[in-house]
Design an enzyme around this catalytic site. Structure first.
Site, PDB file in Angstrom:
ATOM      1  N   GLY A 111     -60.076  26.452  23.310  1.00 25.03           N
ATOM      2  CA  GLY A 111     -60.100  25.870  21.978  1.00 25.03           C
ATOM      3  C   GLY A 111     -58.697  25.739  21.414  1.00 25.03           C
ATOM      4  O   GLY A 111     -57.741  26.348  21.896  1.00 25.03           O
ATOM      5  N   CYS A 112     -58.592  24.917  20.357  1.00 24.23           N
ATOM      6  CA  CYS A 112     -57.282  24.583  19.811  1.00 24.23           C
ATOM      7  C   CYS A 112     -56.646  25.794  19.124  1.00 24.23           C
ATOM      8  O   CYS A 112     -55.498  26.149  19.403  1.00 24.23           O
ATOM      9  CB  CYS A 112     -57.404  23.417  18.848  1.00 24.23           C
ATOM     10  SG  CYS A 112     -58.681  23.597  17.595  1.00 24.23           S
ATOM     11  N   TYR A 113     -57.379  26.435  18.217  1.00 26.76           N
ATOM     12  CA  TYR A 113     -56.829  27.627  17.553  1.00 26.76           C
ATOM     13  C   TYR A 113     -56.516  28.715  18.579  1.00 26.76           C
ATOM     14  O   TYR A 113     -55.546  29.459  18.456  1.00 26.76           O
ATOM     15  CB  TYR A 113     -57.839  28.195  16.556  1.00 26.76           C
ATOM     16  CG  TYR A 113     -57.989  27.439  15.271  1.00 26.76           C
ATOM     17  CD1 TYR A 113     -56.916  27.258  14.410  1.00 26.76           C
ATOM     18  CD2 TYR A 113     -59.228  26.931  14.871  1.00 26.76           C
ATOM     19  CE1 TYR A 113     -57.068  26.595  13.198  1.00 26.76           C
ATOM     20  CE2 TYR A 113     -59.382  26.265  13.670  1.00 26.76           C
ATOM     21  CZ  TYR A 113     -58.304  26.095  12.829  1.00 26.76           C
ATOM     22  OH  TYR A 113     -58.465  25.440  11.638  1.00 26.76           O
ATOM     23  N   THR A 114     -57.385  28.816  19.573  1.00 28.45           N
ATOM     24  CA  THR A 114     -57.206  29.838  20.588  1.00 28.45           C
ATOM     25  C   THR A 114     -55.929  29.615  21.365  1.00 28.45           C
ATOM     26  O   THR A 114     -55.176  30.558  21.635  1.00 28.45           O
ATOM     27  CB  THR A 114     -58.417  29.820  21.555  1.00 28.45           C
ATOM     28  OG1 THR A 114     -59.590  29.609  20.796  1.00 28.45           O
ATOM     29  CG2 THR A 114     -58.516  31.112  22.305  1.00 28.45           C
ATOM     30  N   ALA A 126     -53.206  28.066  20.413  1.00 29.27           N
ATOM     31  CA  ALA A 126     -52.050  28.394  19.578  1.00 29.27           C
ATOM     32  C   ALA A 126     -51.897  29.907  19.454  1.00 29.27           C
ATOM     33  O   ALA A 126     -50.793  30.454  19.548  1.00 29.27           O
ATOM     34  CB  ALA A 126     -52.200  27.748  18.197  1.00 29.27           C
TER      35      ALA A 126
END
Lengths: 340, 340, 340, 340
Positions: free
Chosen positions: B159-162, B164
């Site tokens: 995932g994107c937040y993950t 980062a």
């Protein structure tokens, strides 16, 4: 019965905060905006405020007059209120001069906010010359110091990040809910107006972008520490929008503290404060506070972890509208006068 | 010598991530984009991708073809690579069907990312039917799992937040620098494209505004926990911009850990990784990563407090370009192929 | 002496314009906001207005009540003013019902703006059933029709593009300065709030981008034609901002017309109109009108070519504040009451 | 067989256009970016380009070297291509010096674009010293002057507004469709990057707002006139976005001209031009061209009224990518090389 009108002037009126102050004062039923001043060397000297801020055309068309130190006595002849929206060093020098004229001074700079040895040398680059005034100055965090504000002639209106941070954190500290030996962490994002009205590459339209700055070095960190009474970790960010601050705060609660206790702490602090709005199960959004004098607070608890969110308009609750709140308090007007 | 070209298809190609994937693949020297697919019920069925994304006109004009489960065998006849940019539930169902055709599957949904009992029931609303595949799936955090990625046919792209968050935190965990019994706190802000291409009031132009959401409930929090190996406090925010994620992370270091040790941990992790850029005394800004496949990292240490910042384009390093990295790894191409 | 307070209700109060109307009315010293209504089928029924618009929390906390046709008589018992911020077809049906209750009706839809056979069939998709009311309706272009507005109970408040366009063009037409057999061309750009509060892919944050739309087909073109008295070429654009309209207008002047004559035409029209601001050698900018009830006008002449610029807030001067101007006119209040 | 690589340098490489040029050249398979130069007095001297433009970190890390006139001979020893992204006056002085070294010069300034007596005195504030070079210079409107571009060593790359305007208007002029004695009117809006990378109050984040400027005085108006062969009315606007230009153009057609004839004119001009995209019944939107080398065109006809729309990225098709097109033409590479 004729209403008695107080007379106010704004010094440093050409900046974003000065323009907001003027806009509030022309709507104030008990105050007359008697003059707008800039430094004698300002390029804006002689212009109408509305020439700088087109939205004020037909609303505030007063000229920006030069104000030298020698003019202060004359200018203050019948002035009750002086609002300083000046640079920190300028406020530092002007405050004693205006106090000597028996005006009430509301200073929006950082020059009289922190009573800590060496603070001004370290964070503002100058040595403070008026320790007695520093001691006398009342910190104008309007929801917290209202009794003190009523009894002073020198109000140091808080910084924008500080207002957002303290409004969220003070109820927790007052209620003793924060775990010992932990520091709240504050990650706050401010709109580009926080850097003021000026030409700079960093604040040009194509350069502004979400990013941290002033990491571990921002001067609002010790201001928060002092007025909160405990240390925090503070990280400011620049956001790609014009106005507003959102502070996202992580706190470790003492073992056993319940969500109910947190709710109660906020209710105790703000239930009777019309300009702090407690969200009910939702969270603040910038769009709801920009252009308003409100501070919106929301929070959630998960075990010992609390996150709290605080949103303000940096130019209003973070500067000009909080100054008006302090004026209203000081002179006995309803606290929302001219603000809602 | 003729280069051998692999053939790839994208399923769920009508979304923002699908469009980015297509745009990368048409530039890839070793891969042919052999087809774009949507579900048989999609309103976009039959349209060219460039009819949805005008910027791709003349660049990717392939049609969006309907793909029913019955078509999979035929479609896969000579396909080497299947990229799923589909909804979580759809990926969950499609992955075994494509694996049965001996294709390599790169799934950008959350359906195969977390091996934890009850995780999918709780955070995705469905019961996972393929525990053996979950165990077999390799988590495609490209800079960390490259050996494993080379040897599998099922890559679960993070995932994107993950992405980062893990990119910033894993070096610290690996080096053992984080204080025991503390949790890193992550405050991350994502552009509106994170919610996908869809009609909704909340994502309409006039409603988007900086605000937190999913507080203590976002499904990327347990994804981070599992792949980091320790719990975090994670707070996502929506920002008023189209693309990009900035994660601001607070960590408490073990007593005595130095800034030099932190620097070394990041150097050890990323010195030879071309798509993670270590800032040298500055901090990431969204503008520097949006439209790029990079993750930018910056950090600062003050005593036992560390703040770290991680910036990515949520649709690229947070989804499509990381998928391409995984494809490049899996098939032995240079990791930046078609990305720089 | 006690001030007599008029009572007003807003129907269709859940939209952007309804929220602005409510915000004005709670500040109006002579009008009480007596109720907010939505259609009985609205999903917002029963919610507080401030639940939809967080910025109004603590400012307008009235509930959105359902209003069926059968309720109108009861609701209107002591109501003086009805403001319709409803869809065109809904206003078409409601206006006669409210007029029958002897209320003054201010309709912000397009349903009573144009007296032209076949106009509603062609541009609004319905056949108008009340030609007598259409004839009776006064077009609420406040600076131009103030005498007529005072004497009617049905005011059709103009469209947003129309207000911007007519305010710039009518002085030229009245003064007879436009060359015969030429058409002014209007290129106007509106913020995304012009499409209303709704879920749609086209108005989602990631999709909005500067672009023309409704080319040669927008319903404000014939509205401009009729109230200007001559045909124009009108091209609307969507801009990537929330609020405001800037109209850039090209006009061919009659041979020999001087810049002085043009200036005089604008002075004659607006010198005594406080809500139209004539720029003095500068040009309108959106930032100066957004959030204000003003229309800013600027222009330049080069030989026979004139360009004129008109800027408004589409939700205020283009809708709600112009409605308040009409109410102020109709009931004899100062025209800027509650607006400045 | 080894590919022969040409060597190119960029002078004035620190600006937005310089950075884009560098980014294109490092991707060009037949050109080596051999050096980046700034004036000897530049504050950016010695910095890496990626220190100014963080997005280029790891992509273009070349330093910005100072270039005095005395250095030119040495610098040019083995250089084939010089691209000038310098100020107009600087280009005016540098072009003859570089031509003397037998390099091909691509000048992105306005210094060699217009052959009209008194033009530079009036619009650029200097008297042109090189009339023979002005005559020799080929105007690099890539889709129109490709034969001439192939045969010259001095290409004057067009202005951004000019490119957008001419691309839309030239097919109509060439086909003889515009009514005699009428002037097309062009209303164009540019992103803030059009003002360049610099500190100025007007381009600061909080000041930028949609507004016209340079009314009847912009220097691109006579540039358009000359290269179109007829006068236009041109009004530029500043928009609150970073990149892109949308030009909305009103034209009066000759009596009897049909929409079909207009379509045919555009097809004739651009059917075989890959970087001009003709919309098919839709209209350009900025989002589709920003970040791309395309010019998108759309139009509609209503009787004798035509509106045409042209959209480009001002820094790409309006500057750097058009320069690359010219380089590709001049040296016989495919016109889209390094651009798509």
């Amino acid at each position: 019965m004729e209403l008695l009108m107080l007379k106010a002037i704004i010094v440093g009126a050409s900046g974003y905060t000065g323009a907001e102050l003027a806009n509030f004062l022309v709507r104030h039923p008990h105050i007359e905006l008697a003059g707008l001043y800039v430094s004698p060397g300002s390029l804006d000297k002689g212009k109408k405020l509305s020439a700088l801020y087109g939205h004020l055309l037909g609303v505030v068309d007063l000229p920006l007059q030069p104000l030298g130190n020698a003019d202060i006595k004359t200018v203050c002849a019948d002035i009750d209120i002086v609002i300083l929206a000046t640079a920190h060093e300028v406020s530092h020098d002007l405050v004693p001069l205006f106090l000597a004229q028996n005006t009430a001074v509301f200073d929006l700079s950082g020059a009289f906010r922190v009573q800590e040895a060496g603070f001004y040398d370290k964070f503002y680059g100058f040595t403070h010359q008026y320790p007695a005034l520093l001691e006398k100055a009342v910190y104008g965090l309007a929801e917290w110091n209202f009794e003190a504000v009523k009894k002073t002639d020198l109000i140091a209106v808080p910084g924008c990040y500080t207002t957002a941070s303290l409004t969220a954190l003070k109820p927790l500290v007052e209620a003793g809910l924060i775990k010992d030996n932990t520091k709240p962490t504050i990650n706050a994002t401010s709109g580009a107006s926080g850097t003021g009205r000026k030409a700079s590459l960093a604040s040009s339209f194509c350069e502004v972008s979400l990013q941290p700055y002033g990491v571990f070095t921002h001067r609002h960190k010790p201001e928060i520490d002092q007025h909160l009474g405990m240390p925090v970790v503070f990280t400011p960010h620049l956001g790609s929008f014009k106005r507003g601050i959102l502070a996202s705060i992580n706190v470790q609660l003492k073992a056993g503290v319940t969500a109910q206790q947190v709710n109660q702490a906020y209710q105790n602090a703000y239930a009777d404060k019309p300009l702090v709005r407690l969200m009910d199960g939702t969270y603040p959004a910038l769009k709801n506070v920009v252009g308003t004098p409100f501070c919106d607070l929301g929070w959630a608890v998960d075990g010992e972890d609390l996150v709290a969110f605080s949103a303000i308009d940096n130019l209003l609750k973070g500067a000009s509208s909080q100054a008006i709140q302090c004026i209203n308090l000081r002179f006995g007007f309803a606290i929302t006068t001219s603000l809602l």
